[in-house]
Design an enzyme around this catalytic site. Sequence first.
Site, PDB file in Angstrom:
ATOM      1  N   GLY A 155       0.780 -29.139  21.617  1.00  0.00           N
ATOM      2  CA  GLY A 155      -0.379 -29.486  22.431  1.00  0.00           C
ATOM      3  C   GLY A 155      -1.075 -30.701  21.866  1.00  0.00           C
ATOM      4  O   GLY A 155      -0.513 -31.449  21.071  1.00  0.00           O
ATOM      5  N   CYS A 156      -2.294 -30.902  22.273  1.00  0.00           N
ATOM      6  CA  CYS A 156      -3.075 -32.065  21.853  1.00  0.00           C
ATOM      7  C   CYS A 156      -3.027 -32.222  20.331  1.00  0.00           C
ATOM      8  O   CYS A 156      -3.324 -31.294  19.588  1.00  0.00           O
ATOM      9  CB  CYS A 156      -4.514 -31.902  22.330  1.00  0.00           C
ATOM     10  SG  CYS A 156      -5.606 -33.217  21.790  1.00  0.00           S
ATOM     11  N   PHE A 157      -2.657 -33.403  19.893  1.00  0.00           N
ATOM     12  CA  PHE A 157      -2.466 -33.587  18.455  1.00  0.00           C
ATOM     13  C   PHE A 157      -3.756 -33.548  17.648  1.00  0.00           C
ATOM     14  O   PHE A 157      -3.740 -33.298  16.455  1.00  0.00           O
ATOM     15  CB  PHE A 157      -1.640 -34.823  18.125  1.00  0.00           C
ATOM     16  CG  PHE A 157      -1.962 -36.123  18.835  1.00  0.00           C
ATOM     17  CD1 PHE A 157      -3.218 -36.476  19.269  1.00  0.00           C
ATOM     18  CD2 PHE A 157      -0.928 -37.023  19.066  1.00  0.00           C
ATOM     19  CE1 PHE A 157      -3.471 -37.676  19.892  1.00  0.00           C
ATOM     20  CE2 PHE A 157      -1.155 -38.238  19.697  1.00  0.00           C
ATOM     21  CZ  PHE A 157      -2.441 -38.568  20.109  1.00  0.00           C
ATOM     22  N   HIS A 187      -7.191 -25.623  19.966  1.00  0.00           N
ATOM     23  CA  HIS A 187      -6.521 -25.001  18.832  1.00  0.00           C
ATOM     24  C   HIS A 187      -7.512 -24.227  17.970  1.00  0.00           C
ATOM     25  O   HIS A 187      -8.586 -24.718  17.653  1.00  0.00           O
ATOM     26  CB  HIS A 187      -5.817 -26.069  17.990  1.00  0.00           C
ATOM     27  CG  HIS A 187      -4.702 -26.738  18.722  1.00  0.00           C
ATOM     28  ND1 HIS A 187      -4.898 -27.868  19.473  1.00  0.00           N
ATOM     29  CD2 HIS A 187      -3.407 -26.417  18.844  1.00  0.00           C
ATOM     30  CE1 HIS A 187      -3.748 -28.219  20.026  1.00  0.00           C
ATOM     31  NE2 HIS A 187      -2.832 -27.356  19.662  1.00  0.00           N
TER      32      HIS A 187
END
Length: 163
Positions: free
Chosen positions: A12-14, A155
């Site tokens: 997902g989004c880093f 996250h």
Amino acid sequence: MKNIKKAYIAGGCFWGMEDLFRIRKGILDTEVGYQGGENENPTYKNHPGHAEGIEITYDANETSFKDILDYFFRIHNPTTLDRQGNDLGSSYRSTIFIQNDEELKISKEVIDIVNKSGKWEADVVTTLEPISKFWPAEPEHQDYLKRNPNGYTCHFERFGTFV
């Protein structure tokens, strides 16, 4: 004496992945970037087929590839295909970029453990892709949540350890 290794993952989004990994024991450095795609010199606006991933530099005397994967499966949802939170598309796929046979073996073992744990409502869809060139993201994406503590992330730690 340090035993320096690198791991390459995408979940997902880093920004969120980097923010959580950079403070883990044994992690020496993190860098966000693009991996596994079609073009050279990808950018945030042009990275077809690339996953938003992170390069993790770690001291194998303090942590292990297995420990990294255990945490990886605790901080993102590995059961959603090409999706994390509100982020949709192959850029947000769950992937482990495999560098050698040992990493392949460990990755399969950990995925099996995660699936058998029953903690997720579905099976892991994380792909195991051969290592490919890691392209660092633009400077404004590095350490983004450190510089923007209220920035977007999907996250967080969902469970205790799997392994």
